[in-house]
Design a protein around this motif. Sequence first.
Motif, PDB file in Angstrom:
ATOM      1  N   SER A  81      -0.084   4.206   3.041  1.00 28.18           N
ATOM      2  CA  SER A  81       0.975   3.235   2.797  1.00 28.18           C
ATOM      3  C   SER A  81       1.479   3.445   1.369  1.00 28.18           C
ATOM      4  O   SER A  81       0.704   3.287   0.416  1.00 28.18           O
ATOM      5  CB  SER A  81       0.469   1.800   2.961  1.00 28.18           C
ATOM      6  N   PRO A  82       2.766   3.842   1.199  1.00 30.04           N
ATOM      7  CA  PRO A  82       3.762   4.142   2.223  1.00 30.04           C
ATOM      8  C   PRO A  82       3.354   5.356   3.066  1.00 30.04           C
ATOM      9  O   PRO A  82       2.666   6.259   2.585  1.00 30.04           O
ATOM     10  CB  PRO A  82       5.021   4.438   1.425  1.00 30.04           C
ATOM     11  N   GLN A  83       3.811   5.378   4.307  1.00 23.04           N
ATOM     12  CA  GLN A  83       3.536   6.494   5.182  1.00 23.04           C
ATOM     13  C   GLN A  83       4.101   7.790   4.637  1.00 23.04           C
ATOM     14  O   GLN A  83       5.165   7.819   4.009  1.00 23.04           O
ATOM     15  CB  GLN A  83       4.140   6.219   6.564  1.00 23.04           C
ATOM     16  N   LEU A 121      -0.096  -2.308   9.012  1.00 22.24           N
ATOM     17  CA  LEU A 121       1.195  -1.634   8.977  1.00 22.24           C
ATOM     18  C   LEU A 121       2.011  -1.872  10.247  1.00 22.24           C
ATOM     19  O   LEU A 121       3.128  -1.361  10.370  1.00 22.24           O
ATOM     20  CB  LEU A 121       0.993  -0.122   8.799  1.00 22.24           C
ATOM     21  N   CYS A 135       4.316   7.441  13.505  1.00 21.59           N
ATOM     22  CA  CYS A 135       4.221   6.382  12.514  1.00 21.59           C
ATOM     23  C   CYS A 135       3.473   5.201  13.149  1.00 21.59           C
ATOM     24  O   CYS A 135       3.371   5.108  14.376  1.00 21.59           O
ATOM     25  CB  CYS A 135       5.611   5.924  12.082  1.00 21.59           C
ATOM     26  N   GLY A 142       8.045   2.272   4.983  1.00 21.25           N
ATOM     27  CA  GLY A 142       6.997   2.974   4.264  1.00 21.25           C
ATOM     28  C   GLY A 142       7.006   4.435   4.582  1.00 21.25           C
ATOM     29  O   GLY A 142       5.982   5.001   4.918  1.00 21.25           O
TER      30      GLY A 142
END
Length: 623
Positions: free
Chosen positions: A184-186, A199, A211, A224
């Motif tokens: 996070s962020p992805q 998430l 995701c 993210g």
Amino acid sequence: MYVNHTDLAEGVAFSPGTCPDGAALSTGCTGGNTSNNPAECPEAPMPGAGDLVLNEVHADPDADNGDANGDGVVSTSDDEFVEIVNVSGQTLRVAGLELYKNGADSPGATIATSCLGPNQAIVLFRGLADGASPPDLGSDVMVEIQLDSLNNDGATLTLQTPDGGVIFDVDYGGAGNDQSVALSPQLDASGDYVDHATLTEDGALFNPGTCPDGQPFSSGCPGGGAMGDCPDAAAPTAASLIVNEVLTAVPTGDEGDANMDGNRDSSDDEFLEFVNIGAETLNISGLVILKGDSEEAVVATECLAPGETLVLFGGGVAPDLGPGIKAEIASGSFGFTNSGTNVTVRSSAGVEIFNEELPGASGASFTRQTQLDPNAPMVPHTDVSAALYSVGACANGSALASGCPGGPGDGGGMDGGMDTGDMMDGGMDTGGMMDAPPSACDMAPMAAAGDLIINEIHADPDADNGDANGDGVVSTSDDEFVEIVNVSGGLVRVAGVELFRETTSERREATLTTSCLGPGEALVIFSGLEDGAQPPDLGAGVYVEIDAIGLNNSDMTLRLKDPDGAIIFEIAYGDAGNNQSLNLSPELDSGGTLVEHTTLAGEGVLFSPGTCANGASLSTGCN
């Protein structure tokens, strides 16, 4: 060596037409462990530091709901997995990469998959139930069954090239909460690993190959993604964010499957296409879509860079639309009506971006009469193209990031954007149509050394089968062509680039008028056309210009220069007089050599303007 079938697939006596584990033979049957293995890519580079990220780690499967590998059996060991994603923006060669845990002397996994394209992923599971096949996680997700055990209390995982180059070296921290941990962020290697359920809206415990919300990695994982949060990005306005296309009345039959999920649905396949035509990254999170006065959906995607596109679908599964195009499934069905709909888009701050009363439609989208022009009216797509819609692309099929040069609505959309009024002098008068409206093209750099290559040269058309320009007439002059390809990996400006020829002295043959070329896009210059004929349509991402170039059948150098005279690319050829084109081998490789086209494509295939020698798109890399 031949072995008993059950040595490869326990309890399975035979497998006619498939690998022993039931996977398609096209996967290569890599030990029964690899699915969706892409084509070999010997010319692709090995990844460097930061090219791949460890995006998700499932070290502690839930004892009741932890069946991540989809074999129908929950196993706190077999359902462990790691998810590795290519965030480099280019195809990478990954076979032989080694994954180590806590600095062990031997790797816990050695990757067998050959290649990963941009935004593609590998998921390594620890095991499978006896007789089960690896899960199919989609065409952009490779699956292998090989992984050392993962620690619930965290571990350091290191991915290395065969010669020891470190790609990532990360500690995923504690993972003992009956779910995976994810970045996070992805897709951001600088992010933190957090419990997967935090998430997602539905509390999902894992999501291998996508995701957390199920979107493909090509979406950037809204909320993210690869760009992460963009709080300093500019707020969208009607001048910087354009709604370029809206599909309110989904066509019947297979043609209506706009989101490409395999099902035509009158709600799911509705879409809006947003393009950032400004010079700054925009934070579009919170955009509101209204039908009349009723709020129907809110955009989750956060960041949209200059030239990037977001396609918001009414439902279904978000497709991978390629580099620079994000796809998102709307938070609610749009509910557009075929008899006419007022569509309004407002920013999170209440600024009106779009407000149109779209009349009744009959199975076609509405799009800008002049593509990417915020002042142009919305008209039925069939007014500017034979297609019913062009999701994620210009109406003529070219990339939106190119600025839609020669695009429909400038008085020439139906004839490829060319004014044929000056055909008799051997040239094309583009009437200024190749100049895109303000877009990412205006901000792109001018092509420089190494950005463009000449991939194919047709100097000696066959007198019987040489109709390369498709005008129905074989001409040993008009059918000559040069194929120029953008191999830079980014959008570049090419308007003003000049093509020179040299035998005993240098002579300019053409000045390019096409505005920009996106990565993998091409421009083909033909020497001429039969009177009254239209330039050929060579497909999306391939532009055509007509200029009276003159190519010798032997002993000539071709040279591309920028407007200031700096050399971008040059190549010399000797004999080109065997009634076919010359093609780089390896293709798209500036270090390659020119060979006769049939040596690459086979007997009888004399040329391939705008594609690889085998007919594949140049954007594939011609591997």
